[in-house]
Design a protein around this motif. Structure first.
Motif, mmCIF file in Angstrom:
data_model
loop_
_atom_site.group_PDB
_atom_site.id
_atom_site.type_symbol
_atom_site.label_atom_id
_atom_site.label_comp_id
_atom_site.label_asym_id
_atom_site.label_seq_id
_atom_site.Cartn_x
_atom_site.Cartn_y
_atom_site.Cartn_z
ATOM 1 N N ASP A 1 6.331 2.832 5.420
ATOM 2 C CA ASP A 1 6.986 2.714 6.722
ATOM 3 C C ASP A 1 7.200 1.247 7.124
ATOM 4 N N CYS A 2 7.243 0.373 6.133
ATOM 5 C CA CYS A 2 7.625 -1.046 6.268
ATOM 6 C C CYS A 2 6.623 -1.912 7.021
ATOM 7 N N ARG A 3 5.371 -1.500 7.095
ATOM 8 C CA ARG A 3 4.344 -2.358 7.689
ATOM 9 C C ARG A 3 3.776 -3.275 6.610
ATOM 10 N N THR A 4 3.462 -4.497 6.995
ATOM 11 C CA THR A 4 2.825 -5.452 6.090
ATOM 12 C C THR A 4 1.318 -5.300 6.200
ATOM 13 N N THR A 5 0.643 -5.123 5.070
ATOM 14 C CA THR A 5 -0.804 -4.936 5.094
ATOM 15 C C THR A 5 -1.567 -6.188 4.669
ATOM 16 N N PHE A 6 -0.931 -7.073 3.907
ATOM 17 C CA PHE A 6 -1.570 -8.334 3.527
ATOM 18 C C PHE A 6 -0.530 -9.284 2.965
ATOM 19 N N VAL A 7 -0.892 -10.560 2.913
ATOM 20 C CA VAL A 7 -0.066 -11.593 2.294
ATOM 21 C C VAL A 7 -0.983 -12.420 1.397
ATOM 22 N N ASP A 8 -0.508 -12.714 0.190
ATOM 23 C CA ASP A 8 -1.280 -13.481 -0.775
ATOM 24 C C ASP A 8 -0.382 -14.589 -1.333
ATOM 25 N N LEU A 9 -0.865 -15.812 -1.327
ATOM 26 C CA LEU A 9 -0.135 -16.939 -1.917
ATOM 27 C C LEU A 9 -0.771 -17.290 -3.243
ATOM 28 N N ASP A 10 0.070 -17.593 -4.227
ATOM 29 C CA ASP A 10 -0.465 -17.931 -5.544
ATOM 30 C C ASP A 10 0.407 -18.995 -6.194
ATOM 31 N N ILE A 11 -0.195 -20.113 -6.543
ATOM 32 C CA ILE A 11 0.568 -21.191 -7.196
ATOM 33 C C ILE A 11 0.366 -21.212 -8.699
ATOM 34 N N GLU A 12 -0.536 -20.377 -9.216
ATOM 35 C CA GLU A 12 -0.867 -20.426 -10.640
ATOM 36 C C GLU A 12 -0.396 -19.213 -11.430
#
Length: 66
Positions: free
Chosen positions: A13-24
């Motif tokens: 239903d288009c909700r965001t549950t988490f955000v993760d940043l990764d540079i590697e």
């Protein structure tokens, strides 16, 4: 310098549950699948670099939370 990949967990239903940043991360699909296994609260992972969505990796239907 390369911008980090941004992995966003999204529900049906288009909700965001988490955000993760990764540079590697070398393989964004592998990382997205690992995040799907770790975060049962989402149905797919959107992979972004800057303001461009580069992939959407969905949970396999048999692997969906009940």
């Amino acid at each position: 310098m390369i911008s980090p990949l941004i992995f966003i967990g999204v529900t049906d239903d288009c909700r965001t549950t988490f955000v993760d940043l990764d540079i590697e991360t070398i393989d964004p699909v592998q990382r997205a699948n690992a995040l799907l296994a770790e975060h049962r609260s989402c149905d797919e992972i959107e992979v972004w670099r800057d303001d461009i969505r580069i992939a959407v990796i969905a949970r396999a239907p048999a692997d969906s939370p009940s």
